[in-house]
Design a protein around this motif. Structure first.
Motif, PDB file in Angstrom:
ATOM      1  N   THR A  36      83.839  18.904 127.544  1.00  0.00           N
ATOM      2  CA  THR A  36      84.259  17.758 126.824  1.00  0.00           C
ATOM      3  C   THR A  36      84.799  17.901 125.486  1.00  0.00           C
ATOM      4  O   THR A  36      85.077  19.197 125.191  1.00  0.00           O
ATOM      5  CB  THR A  36      82.342  17.505 126.419  1.00  0.00           C
ATOM      6  N   SER A  71      87.624  12.530 128.683  1.00  0.00           N
ATOM      7  CA  SER A  71      87.143  11.866 127.877  1.00  0.00           C
ATOM      8  C   SER A  71      85.437  11.260 128.536  1.00  0.00           C
ATOM      9  O   SER A  71      85.124  11.514 129.639  1.00  0.00           O
ATOM     10  CB  SER A  71      87.783  10.501 127.739  1.00  0.00           C
ATOM     11  N   VAL A  72      84.831  10.589 127.485  1.00  0.00           N
ATOM     12  CA  VAL A  72      83.372  10.106 127.797  1.00  0.00           C
ATOM     13  C   VAL A  72      83.557   9.234 129.100  1.00  0.00           C
ATOM     14  O   VAL A  72      84.232   8.243 129.100  1.00  0.00           O
ATOM     15  CB  VAL A  72      82.681   9.457 126.785  1.00  0.00           C
ATOM     16  N   PRO A  73      82.605   9.272 130.191  1.00  0.00           N
ATOM     17  CA  PRO A  73      82.789   8.202 131.337  1.00  0.00           C
ATOM     18  C   PRO A  73      82.834   7.000 130.885  1.00  0.00           C
ATOM     19  O   PRO A  73      81.938   6.573 130.079  1.00  0.00           O
ATOM     20  CB  PRO A  73      81.727   8.581 132.427  1.00  0.00           C
ATOM     21  N   THR A  74      83.417   5.914 131.272  1.00  0.00           N
ATOM     22  CA  THR A  74      83.283   4.651 130.822  1.00  0.00           C
ATOM     23  C   THR A  74      82.535   3.821 131.946  1.00  0.00           C
ATOM     24  O   THR A  74      82.073   2.613 131.496  1.00  0.00           O
ATOM     25  CB  THR A  74      84.901   4.070 130.861  1.00  0.00           C
ATOM     26  N   SER A  75      82.044   4.421 133.110  1.00  0.00           N
ATOM     27  CA  SER A  75      81.175   3.560 133.972  1.00  0.00           C
ATOM     28  C   SER A  75      80.045   4.760 134.189  1.00  0.00           C
ATOM     29  O   SER A  75      80.310   5.922 134.414  1.00  0.00           O
ATOM     30  CB  SER A  75      82.019   3.261 135.004  1.00  0.00           C
ATOM     31  N   ASN A  76      78.868   3.849 134.610  1.00  0.00           N
ATOM     32  CA  ASN A  76      77.805   4.782 134.801  1.00  0.00           C
ATOM     33  C   ASN A  76      77.341   4.336 136.292  1.00  0.00           C
ATOM     34  O   ASN A  76      75.946   4.327 136.718  1.00  0.00           O
ATOM     35  CB  ASN A  76      76.410   4.325 133.950  1.00  0.00           C
ATOM     36  N   HIS A 107      78.708  13.051 132.505  1.00  0.00           N
ATOM     37  CA  HIS A 107      77.565  12.056 132.609  1.00  0.00           C
ATOM     38  C   HIS A 107      76.104  12.872 132.189  1.00  0.00           C
ATOM     39  O   HIS A 107      76.136  14.165 132.567  1.00  0.00           O
ATOM     40  CB  HIS A 107      77.231  11.441 134.151  1.00  0.00           C
ATOM     41  N   SER A 165      73.713   8.017 132.747  1.00  0.00           N
ATOM     42  CA  SER A 165      74.114   7.210 131.357  1.00  0.00           C
ATOM     43  C   SER A 165      75.285   8.609 130.809  1.00  0.00           C
ATOM     44  O   SER A 165      75.661   9.493 131.307  1.00  0.00           O
ATOM     45  CB  SER A 165      73.116   7.515 130.469  1.00  0.00           C
TER      46      SER A 165
END
Length: 160
Positions: free
Chosen positions: A32, A87-92, A99, A160
């Motif tokens: 991360t 990068s931070v996931p854009t979809s959950n 996640h 999330s």
């Protein structure tokens, strides 16, 4: 001083100053953004410890005090070099690296874990490595899926 004593001291000093390398897994080094910063900070800390040890006048003490920082500098330099910041996931919708997943075990316990890189994983702080058996079982699944994990089942409650 006898020669035997000098040799014993040299062997003792050598064993204290040449440490085995820290193991590095063969997994892709996903991290991360916070994990990448942590690796860089640890490398800087190891470099500072080495510099402090290098300033010592006693040669044997310098070697002893340098052993851990040298080993750590090699490890963290390699981990920074091979790091793949994600990068931070854009979809959950589907569980991926980065996640936070909440699941219910078949014994009724609910657990939540953040899937992170190997060096930043700390199960006591609710983070697990992407290469851990639990994360491997969860990645690619969606809310409502029941995952077989050994003799247990995990039902995914949220992503999330």
């Amino acid at each position: 001083m006898s020669v035997a004593f000098a040799k014993e001291e040299s062997a003792e000093t050598a064993s204290e100053t040449i440490l085995p390398a820290r193991p590095i897994s063969d997994r892709i080094n996903l991290v991360t953004e916070a994990g990448f910063k942590m690796l860089q900070d640890e490398l800087t800390r190891a470099q500072q410890s080495f510099e402090a040890a290098s300033a010592l006048e006693d040669v044997n003490e310098k070697r002893r005090q340098s052993a851990v920082p040298i080993r750590d500098m090699r490890y963290y330099a390699e981990r920074v070099r091979t790091a793949r910041p994600m990068s931070v996931p854009t979809s959950n919708e589907v569980i991926t690296f980065g996640h936070t997943v909440t699941f219910e075990r078949d014994d009724g316990r609910t657990q939540t874990f953040h899937i992170v890189g190997e060096d930043e994983a700390n199960p006591s702080q609710a983070s697990i490595s992407h290469g851990s058996p639990v994360a491997i079982a969860l990645i690619g699944k969606t809310v409502g899926d029941v995952v077989r994990f050994g003799e247990r089942e995990l039902e995914i409650l949220s992503i999330s």
